[in-house]
Design a protein around this motif. Structure first.
Motif, PDB file in Angstrom:
ATOM      1  N   GLU A   1      56.757  37.260 -26.822  1.00 47.19           N
ATOM      2  CA  GLU A   1      56.909  38.699 -26.562  1.00 47.19           C
ATOM      3  C   GLU A   1      58.111  38.957 -25.657  1.00 47.19           C
ATOM      4  OE1 GLU A   1      52.327  40.418 -26.802  1.00 47.19           O
ATOM      5  OE2 GLU A   1      52.987  39.349 -24.997  1.00 47.19           O
ATOM      6  N   ARG A   2      58.325  38.094 -24.682  1.00 46.41           N
ATOM      7  CA  ARG A   2      59.493  38.244 -23.809  1.00 46.41           C
ATOM      8  C   ARG A   2      60.776  38.155 -24.607  1.00 46.41           C
ATOM      9  NH1 ARG A   2      59.085  35.594 -17.835  1.00 46.41           N
ATOM     10  NH2 ARG A   2      56.974  36.247 -17.280  1.00 46.41           N
ATOM     11  N   ALA A   3      60.802  37.250 -25.531  1.00 50.52           N
ATOM     12  CA  ALA A   3      62.008  37.054 -26.342  1.00 50.52           C
ATOM     13  C   ALA A   3      62.286  38.275 -27.226  1.00 50.52           C
ATOM     14  CB  ALA A   3      61.857  35.803 -27.195  1.00 50.52           C
ATOM     15  N   ARG A   4      61.234  38.894 -27.747  1.00 46.42           N
ATOM     16  CA  ARG A   4      61.411  40.072 -28.600  1.00 46.42           C
ATOM     17  C   ARG A   4      61.899  41.268 -27.792  1.00 46.42           C
ATOM     18  NH1 ARG A   4      56.678  42.075 -30.807  1.00 46.42           N
ATOM     19  NH2 ARG A   4      55.211  40.514 -30.024  1.00 46.42           N
ATOM     20  N   GLY A   5      61.438  41.380 -26.563  1.00 46.93           N
ATOM     21  CA  GLY A   5      61.856  42.503 -25.719  1.00 46.93           C
ATOM     22  C   GLY A   5      60.824  43.602 -25.661  1.00 46.93           C
ATOM     23  N   VAL A   6      61.011  44.511 -24.701  1.00 49.87           N
ATOM     24  CA  VAL A   6      60.057  45.602 -24.486  1.00 49.87           C
ATOM     25  C   VAL A   6      60.745  46.948 -24.634  1.00 49.87           C
ATOM     26  CG1 VAL A   6      58.672  44.186 -22.928  1.00 49.87           C
ATOM     27  CG2 VAL A   6      60.452  45.676 -21.980  1.00 49.87           C
ATOM     28  N   ILE A   7      59.918  47.971 -24.821  1.00 52.86           N
ATOM     29  CA  ILE A   7      60.412  49.346 -24.917  1.00 52.86           C
ATOM     30  C   ILE A   7      59.464  50.261 -24.153  1.00 52.86           C
ATOM     31  CG2 ILE A   7      59.181  49.841 -27.091  1.00 52.86           C
ATOM     32  CD1 ILE A   7      61.707  51.509 -27.887  1.00 52.86           C
ATOM     33  N   ALA A   8      60.026  51.292 -23.557  1.00 49.89           N
ATOM     34  CA  ALA A   8      59.227  52.273 -22.819  1.00 49.89           C
ATOM     35  C   ALA A   8      59.844  53.646 -22.979  1.00 49.89           C
ATOM     36  CB  ALA A   8      59.146  51.899 -21.340  1.00 49.89           C
ATOM     37  N   ALA A   9      59.039  54.662 -22.745  1.00 53.11           N
ATOM     38  CA  ALA A   9      59.518  56.047 -22.765  1.00 53.11           C
ATOM     39  C   ALA A   9      59.304  56.634 -21.380  1.00 53.11           C
ATOM     40  CB  ALA A   9      58.762  56.866 -23.808  1.00 53.11           C
ATOM     41  N   SER A  10      60.366  57.135 -20.793  1.00 46.98           N
ATOM     42  CA  SER A  10      60.268  57.679 -19.434  1.00 46.98           C
ATOM     43  C   SER A  10      61.511  58.474 -19.105  1.00 46.98           C
ATOM     44  CB  SER A  10      60.104  56.529 -18.427  1.00 46.98           C
ATOM     45  OG  SER A  10      60.254  56.992 -17.103  1.00 46.98           O
ATOM     46  N   ALA A  11      61.324  59.469 -18.225  1.00 42.47           N
ATOM     47  CA  ALA A  11      62.464  60.253 -17.750  1.00 42.47           C
ATOM     48  C   ALA A  11      62.897  59.830 -16.360  1.00 42.47           C
ATOM     49  CB  ALA A  11      62.117  61.734 -17.745  1.00 42.47           C
ATOM     50  N   GLY A  12      62.295  58.763 -15.823  1.00 42.96           N
ATOM     51  CA  GLY A  12      62.669  58.438 -14.452  1.00 42.96           C
ATOM     52  C   GLY A  12      62.167  57.129 -13.900  1.00 42.96           C
ATOM     53  N   ASN A  13      61.139  57.185 -13.049  1.00 44.59           N
ATOM     54  CA  ASN A  13      60.737  56.037 -12.251  1.00 44.59           C
ATOM     55  C   ASN A  13      60.221  54.859 -13.069  1.00 44.59           C
ATOM     56  OD1 ASN A  13      61.451  57.454  -9.939  1.00 44.59           O
ATOM     57  ND2 ASN A  13      59.384  58.224  -9.583  1.00 44.59           N
ATOM     58  N   HIS A  14      59.413  55.124 -14.081  1.00 47.08           N
ATOM     59  CA  HIS A  14      58.909  54.036 -14.924  1.00 47.08           C
ATOM     60  C   HIS A  14      60.067  53.353 -15.650  1.00 47.08           C
ATOM     61  CE1 HIS A  14      56.159  51.763 -17.416  1.00 47.08           C
ATOM     62  NE2 HIS A  14      56.625  52.307 -18.522  1.00 47.08           N
ATOM     63  N   ALA A  15      61.038  54.143 -16.096  1.00 45.53           N
ATOM     64  CA  ALA A  15      62.204  53.583 -16.778  1.00 45.53           C
ATOM     65  C   ALA A  15      62.941  52.591 -15.884  1.00 45.53           C
ATOM     66  CB  ALA A  15      63.151  54.711 -17.199  1.00 45.53           C
ATOM     67  N   GLN A  16      63.185  52.999 -14.655  1.00 44.58           N
ATOM     68  CA  GLN A  16      63.924  52.133 -13.738  1.00 44.58           C
ATOM     69  C   GLN A  16      63.115  50.888 -13.365  1.00 44.58           C
ATOM     70  OE1 GLN A  16      66.234  54.237 -10.584  1.00 44.58           O
ATOM     71  NE2 GLN A  16      65.411  56.093 -11.515  1.00 44.58           N
ATOM     72  N   ALA A  17      61.802  51.041 -13.235  1.00 42.63           N
ATOM     73  CA  ALA A  17      60.952  49.906 -12.885  1.00 42.63           C
ATOM     74  C   ALA A  17      60.959  48.854 -13.989  1.00 42.63           C
ATOM     75  CB  ALA A  17      59.524  50.387 -12.625  1.00 42.63           C
TER      76      ALA A  17
END
Length: 407
Positions: free
Chosen positions: A71-87
């Motif tokens: 899973e680390r190799a595939r990568g992650v995705i998130a939706a956020s306008a701010g703090n979660h994105a940066q984290a």
């Protein structure tokens, strides 16, 4: 999402060990001045001191550390306008995990730049976070990425719950926690840990008055949701499915705070604690300031959960606070449009030790006679009494004065 299992105190304690050393163990300190103002013993948890200036690092990191190598190799995705994105971006880069963040088109450039600065691929899509969320879910399937939810994930919730462990270690006698609610991840984790450690502790959630989404769901309300709020970090239209279940079971009440109270709290934290907190991070304090009688005599803890506020917006908040406190005023004064009239008025400002910040003449758009003029003067005094003395002196000198208010 409905089959998700809520984390336990054991999960939260394991998360604390897992993320130890990679996030800051922020201080929990009693504020003597705020305690005097509210009439309670007020403790503040300074999560705005995290590297990305928000608590979101805890949950994001706890989630990322439990990914499989594949899973680390595939990568992650998130939706956020701010703090979660940066984290997610920051800890993803540290761990060598490719990160994609979908952000709304309206996201401030500063937040986009900061997220990209942590090495994330940023996709701007949609007018709201809900649009970005849908796009991220589509990309998750199309590109075989792992979705990191901002709040509706047991591993994320467990990470946020580590805050409560630290607060109750530093201030074990707390009998009430006042926690901001957006999607509900923070309060779900905190309430889970706090109630397990101290069953009698009371937990109150706080939402912006414009975004009572969790209150509507949990307490059966039908208030409208939407609008421009200073607390954009908790401006969530659709709260989590798992988080609403946890909140229904563990949170004692949900209060709503008005924009003026959020602004007041942000300004007070700068003035008293010398700390910068965004609107969402100040929501807990705002609730206490709005209803001090509810907290009188209690030992209350709240979380300053983020400090990412635009500098220009912060400046506006601080100046508006000066207006509300009476130190800055805008006065509309009628004058005869002839030499010496303005000097006669400004002489009174000098005599009253009131500083003039701005002066605007209005000769056309006014109901005054053609030979007269209207001036608007923005001025600053040492206190409210100074402005009152100025107005009294101007009126004694036969000037017609109107004080303009934005409330």
């Amino acid at each position: 999402m409905t089959n998700l299992i809520a984390p336990t105190l054991s999960d939260i304690r394991t998360a604390a060990k897992r993320i130890e050393g990679a996030v800051i163990r922020t201080p929990t300190l009693m504020s003597r001045t705020l305690s005097e103002i509210i009439g309670a013993e007020v403790w503040l948890k300074f999560e705005n001191l995290q590297f990305t200036a928000a608590y979101k690092e805890r949950g994001a990191l706890n989630k990322l550390l439990q990914l499989t190598p594949e899973e680390r190799a595939r990568g992650v995705i998130a939706a956020s306008a701010g703090n979660h994105a940066q984290a997610v971006a920051y800890h993803g880069k540290r761990l060598g995990i490719p990160v994609t963040i979908v952000m709304p088109l309206f996201t401030p450039t500063m937040k986009v730049t900061q997220t990209e600065g942590h090495g994330a691929r940023v996709i701007l899509f949609g007018d709201a976070v809900d649009d970005s969320f849908a796009r991220a879910r589509a990309m998750e399937a199309a590109e075989s990425l792992v979705f990191v939810h901002a709040f509706d994930d047991p591993k994320v919730i467990a990470g946020q719950g580590t805050i409560a462990l630290e607060m109750l270690e530093d201030a074990p006698d707390l009998d009430l926690l006042v926690i901001p609610i957006g999607g509900g991840g923070l309060i779900s984790g905190v309430a889970t840990a706090a109630k397990a450690i101290r069953p009698a502790i009371e937990v109150i959630g706080v939402e912006a008055d414009l975004y009572p989404s969790m209150k509507n769901v949990v307490q059966g309300g039908k208030r409208a949701v939407g609008g421009d709020t200073l607390a954009e970090g908790i401006a969530v239209k659709e709260p989590g499915v798992l988080t609403r279940q946890i909140i229904s079971a563990l949170v004692d009440d949900i209060r709503l705070v008005a924009e003026k109270d959020i602004e007041h709290a942000v300004a007070l934290l700068v003035a008293i604690e010398k700390t910068v907190v965004e609107g969402a991070g100040a929501a807990g304090l705002a609730a206490m300031l709005a209803e001090p009688e509810r907290y009188k005599g209690r030992k209350v803890g709240t979380i300053l959960c983020g400090g990412n506020i635009d500098t220009h917006l912060l400046a506006n908040v601080l100046v508006r606070e000066l207006v509300r406190s009476g130190r800055i005023a805008r006065l509309r004064i009628a004058l005869q449009d002839r030499p010496g009239a303005l000097a006669a008025a400004t002489r009174i400002f000098h005599e009253c030790s009131v500083n003039i910040l701005e002066v605007h003449h209005h000769r056309i758009f006014t109901h005054l006679p053609a030979k007269d003029t209207m001036i608007e003067v923005q001025c600053e005094a040492r206190d409210e009494a100074g402005i009152a003395r100025l107005i009294e002196s101007l009126e004694a000198a036969q000037f017609t004065v109107e004080r303009i208010s934005f409330d």
